[in-house]
Design a protein around this motif. Structure first.
Motif, PDB file in Angstrom:
ATOM      1  N   CYS A  99       0.829  -1.192   0.000  1.00  0.00           N
ATOM      2  CA  CYS A  99       0.000   0.000   0.000  1.00  0.00           C
ATOM      3  C   CYS A  99       0.862   1.240   0.000  1.00  0.00           C
ATOM      4  O   CYS A  99       1.768   1.364   0.801  1.00  0.00           O
ATOM      5  CB  CYS A  99      -0.896  -0.005   1.229  1.00  0.00           C
ATOM      6  N   TRP A 102      -7.902  -0.400   0.185  1.00  0.00           N
ATOM      7  CA  TRP A 102      -9.055   0.265   0.801  1.00  0.00           C
ATOM      8  C   TRP A 102      -9.947  -0.760   1.495  1.00  0.00           C
ATOM      9  O   TRP A 102     -10.382  -1.725   0.878  1.00  0.00           O
ATOM     10  CB  TRP A 102      -9.871   1.009  -0.252  1.00  0.00           C
ATOM     11  N   ALA A 112      -5.933   4.500   2.729  1.00  0.00           N
ATOM     12  CA  ALA A 112      -5.212   3.342   2.184  1.00  0.00           C
ATOM     13  C   ALA A 112      -3.759   3.363   2.589  1.00  0.00           C
ATOM     14  O   ALA A 112      -3.084   2.338   2.535  1.00  0.00           O
ATOM     15  CB  ALA A 112      -5.331   3.315   0.657  1.00  0.00           C
ATOM     16  N   MET A 122      -3.152   1.881   5.890  1.00  0.00           N
ATOM     17  CA  MET A 122      -4.428   1.195   5.767  1.00  0.00           C
ATOM     18  C   MET A 122      -5.186   1.318   7.081  1.00  0.00           C
ATOM     19  O   MET A 122      -4.815   0.690   8.060  1.00  0.00           O
ATOM     20  CB  MET A 122      -4.196  -0.299   5.457  1.00  0.00           C
TER      21      MET A 122
END
Length: 307
Positions: free
Chosen positions: A23, A271, A220, A223
């Protein structure tokens, strides 16, 4: 086996690798909004410098949790490099037994700037003073290292080396893929697929055909789910779904979030995703646009904001 400031070219190369495996920073604006057709767009970001193969201790920065088909959730540094623990060390009290040539092969992670990954207990992070007087990051008491044969984000070539080196799980234990849950609530996330709606176009649905949503206040990178307490009762988190049971969904950054409440939640492109208690049957999209913060999700994880 497979799972930092340099030249502009080198930084760009690292950014591409990270975008494919962990991420990275995004924002929830136009680039994160999908047209009803669900068109995909690449996201890439540069990451802080990480350890090279040398013996000098490098800091970890913002830790992250990466997903691995073989190992499950794995703890990484800010550049996506896997962090390891050594069975010959001790956690209580914390002590490193890797010096000299060992520390050249397994570079020490310096203490001082590490920040816990989203969903990870910050109290797990600590430090230990090494025999040379330097301070090393610890996770749940275990000294942390990198492996000099991990060349890029997502590598975990050090896993199992000599039967004493293992990647960290987010709780400080040895990373190991959990056995699939049998029955119960986990079956609600038994599959993800793509459905077509006249208004939304292509959008993600769960194994029961129920529309999947995203919450705009979530992030995101890191996260993080901002839906807790009563919110979760209304917007249940989608439990982990094996990639093999995800049809038509992007596999990029298809990871599992360890929530602060101890539960695990599926993410799509990092997400967190949910269903809506107000949807009573497959095809319902009653959660679309609720509060201006809840929206259906395109196959590449973007918001579908049509009303």
């Amino acid at each position: 086996m497979g799972m930092k400031r340099g030249t502009t070219l080198a930084a760009a190369a690292i950014a591409v690798v990270l975008a494919a495996s962990a991420c990275g920073p995004t924002d929830d604006k136009a680039a994160d909004t999908a047209a009803p057709a669900g068109a995909a767009s690449a996201q890439a970001s540069s990451q802080p410098a990480a350890a090279d193969g040398g013996s000098g201790a490098k800091p970890a920065g913002q830790l992250a949790i990466a997903g691995s088909d073989q190992l499950g959730s794995v703890l990484t540094d800010s550049a996506g490099l896997t962090l390891y623990r050594f069975d010959k060390d001790t956690a209580k009290p914390s002590k490193s037994n890797c010096d000299g040539d060992c520390a050249k092969t397994w570079p020490v992670v310096a203490a001082g700037d590490a920040t816990a990954a989203a969903g990870m207990d910050p109290a797990l992070l600590g430090e230990v003073v090494r025999s040379d007087g330097t301070k090393q990051l610890t996770v749940a008491g275990w000294p942390a290292y990198r492996f000099n044969k991990d060349a890029k984000a997502g590598d975990f070539n050090g896993q199992g080396v000599g039967g004493v080196w293992f990647a960290f799980a987010p709780d400080g234990k040895k990373a190991a893929k959990a056995a699939p849950a049998a029955g119960g609530a986990a079956e609600a996330g038994a599959g993800l697929s793509v459905a077509k709606d006249p208004k939304l176009g292509d959008h993600i649905v769960d194994g029961k055909g129920m529309t999947v949503y995203r919450f705009k206040p979530d992030t995101a990178w890191p996260m993080v789910s901002k839906c807790v307490g009563d919110c979760l009762a209304k917007w249940p988190a989608v439990p982990p779904v094996d990639k093999a049971n995800a049809k038509g969904i992007t596999e990029r950054n298809y990871l599992v979030l360890d929530r602060p409440d101890g539960k695990k939640q599926q993410t799509v492109d990092c997400w967190p995703v949910y269903t809506f208690s107000g949807d009573k049957k497959p095809g319902d999209i009653n959660g679309q646009g609720v509060g201006g913060t809840w929206y259906a999700v395109s196959p590449d994880g973007k918001l579908i904001t049509v009303q």
